[in-house]
Design a protein around this motif. Structure first.
Motif, PDB file in Angstrom:
ATOM      1  N   THR A 158      13.169   6.280  -1.548  1.00 41.91           N
ATOM      2  CA  THR A 158      12.203   5.563  -0.714  1.00 41.91           C
ATOM      3  C   THR A 158      11.477   4.486  -1.511  1.00 41.91           C
ATOM      4  OG1 THR A 158      11.874   7.496   0.701  1.00 41.91           O
ATOM      5  CG2 THR A 158      10.100   5.856   0.667  1.00 41.91           C
ATOM      6  N   ILE A 159      11.006   4.860  -2.690  1.00 41.66           N
ATOM      7  CA  ILE A 159      10.246   3.911  -3.516  1.00 41.66           C
ATOM      8  C   ILE A 159      11.139   2.754  -3.965  1.00 41.66           C
ATOM      9  CG2 ILE A 159       8.907   3.637  -5.640  1.00 41.66           C
ATOM     10  CD1 ILE A 159       8.188   6.684  -5.294  1.00 41.66           C
ATOM     11  N   ALA A 160      12.385   3.054  -4.321  1.00 36.38           N
ATOM     12  CA  ALA A 160      13.309   1.987  -4.731  1.00 36.38           C
ATOM     13  C   ALA A 160      13.585   1.037  -3.573  1.00 36.38           C
ATOM     14  CB  ALA A 160      14.613   2.591  -5.256  1.00 36.38           C
ATOM     15  N   ALA A 161      13.748   1.573  -2.368  1.00 37.04           N
ATOM     16  CA  ALA A 161      13.980   0.716  -1.197  1.00 37.04           C
ATOM     17  C   ALA A 161      12.772  -0.181  -0.946  1.00 37.04           C
ATOM     18  CB  ALA A 161      14.292   1.573   0.027  1.00 37.04           C
ATOM     19  N   LYS A 189      12.681  -2.937  -3.572  1.00 37.20           N
ATOM     20  CA  LYS A 189      13.673  -3.975  -3.258  1.00 37.20           C
ATOM     21  C   LYS A 189      13.138  -4.913  -2.172  1.00 37.20           C
ATOM     22  CE  LYS A 189      18.512  -4.578  -2.065  1.00 37.20           C
ATOM     23  NZ  LYS A 189      19.769  -3.920  -1.718  1.00 37.20           N
ATOM     24  N   GLN A 190      12.572  -4.346  -1.115  1.00 30.43           N
ATOM     25  CA  GLN A 190      12.050  -5.154  -0.016  1.00 30.43           C
ATOM     26  C   GLN A 190      10.862  -6.016  -0.454  1.00 30.43           C
ATOM     27  OE1 GLN A 190      13.278  -5.633   3.149  1.00 30.43           O
ATOM     28  NE2 GLN A 190      15.003  -4.524   2.250  1.00 30.43           N
ATOM     29  N   ASP A 240       0.842  -1.206   0.000  1.00 31.34           N
ATOM     30  CA  ASP A 240       0.000   0.000   0.000  1.00 31.34           C
ATOM     31  C   ASP A 240       0.877   1.256   0.000  1.00 31.34           C
ATOM     32  OD1 ASP A 240      -2.290  -1.615   0.207  1.00 31.34           O
ATOM     33  OD2 ASP A 240      -2.543  -1.237   2.371  1.00 31.34           O
ATOM     34  N   LEU A 241       1.914   1.236   0.809  1.00 29.46           N
ATOM     35  CA  LEU A 241       2.823   2.381   0.890  1.00 29.46           C
ATOM     36  C   LEU A 241       3.542   2.588  -0.435  1.00 29.46           C
ATOM     37  CD1 LEU A 241       4.111   4.634   2.546  1.00 29.46           C
ATOM     38  CD2 LEU A 241       5.799   2.957   3.367  1.00 29.46           C
ATOM     39  N   PHE A 242       3.993   1.499  -1.057  1.00 29.99           N
ATOM     40  CA  PHE A 242       4.654   1.586  -2.363  1.00 29.99           C
ATOM     41  C   PHE A 242       3.720   2.246  -3.382  1.00 29.99           C
ATOM     42  CE2 PHE A 242       5.430  -0.134  -6.608  1.00 29.99           C
ATOM     43  CZ  PHE A 242       6.783   0.127  -6.775  1.00 29.99           C
TER      44      PHE A 242
END
Length: 164
Positions: free
Chosen positions: A118-121, A124-125, A8-10
């Motif tokens: 932030t979005i790339a991290a 990745k997760q 959701d955050l992504f």
């Protein structure tokens, strides 16, 4: 939008930067016309082309991941663009306005760098391997634009403003 999960955050963060980039595509031509330094004007025009590519990359991410963006307006970008308008309206065309717009553009770049980082991290997760290279490509472009703006300020923009 209720954010309960990392996914959701992504989606929220990607939706926010999509709005930011769309707003920027409308603001950059205005900035290019508002400055006197031809190199700075060209930098804004180049960044417009990059921004259009970045919007396309977000569209590719949406397609590859099969997600839907939320219809939100990036309030941060709206505020940064409003600051640029205030500089254009409130400062006579010349080196001081150019310096103000370089500073404003760097605020935009720093916001975008933080957002894409932030979005790339998150990608990745979440294991979004199809999205990560596109996000990192955009992140590097934003960093390069920030560095270019710093060079323009250091190579004469700020000195010209101080002498004006």
């Amino acid at each position: 939008m209720t954010i309960k999960t990392a996914e959701d955050l992504f989606i929220h963060e990607l939706s926010d930067i999509y709005s930011a980039e769309k707003q920027l595509t409308k603001a950059l031509p205005r900035l290019a016309r508002a400055v006197t330094d031809p190199e700075l004007s060209a930098a804004f025009e180049t960044h417009l082309e990059e921004t259009l590519d970045q919007v396309d990359r977000i569209d590719q991410i949406v397609e590859r991941l099969g997600i839907r963006l939320k219809r939100i307006k990036c309030a941060a970008m709206e505020g940064l663009i409003e600051e640029g308008k205030d500089a254009i309206d409130g400062i006579e065309k010349g080196p001081v306005r150019d310096a103000a717009l370089i500073g404003g553009a760097q605020k935009v770049e720093h916001y975008e760098i933080a957002s894409y980082g932030t979005i790339a991290a998150l990608a990745k997760q979440l294991g979004y391997k199809a999205a990560l290279p596109l996000l990192l490509e955009t992140l590097e472009e934003e960093k390069a634009t920030d560095a270019k703006l710093t060079r323009l300020a250091d190579s004469g923009g700020n000195a010209a403003a101080a002498a004006a």
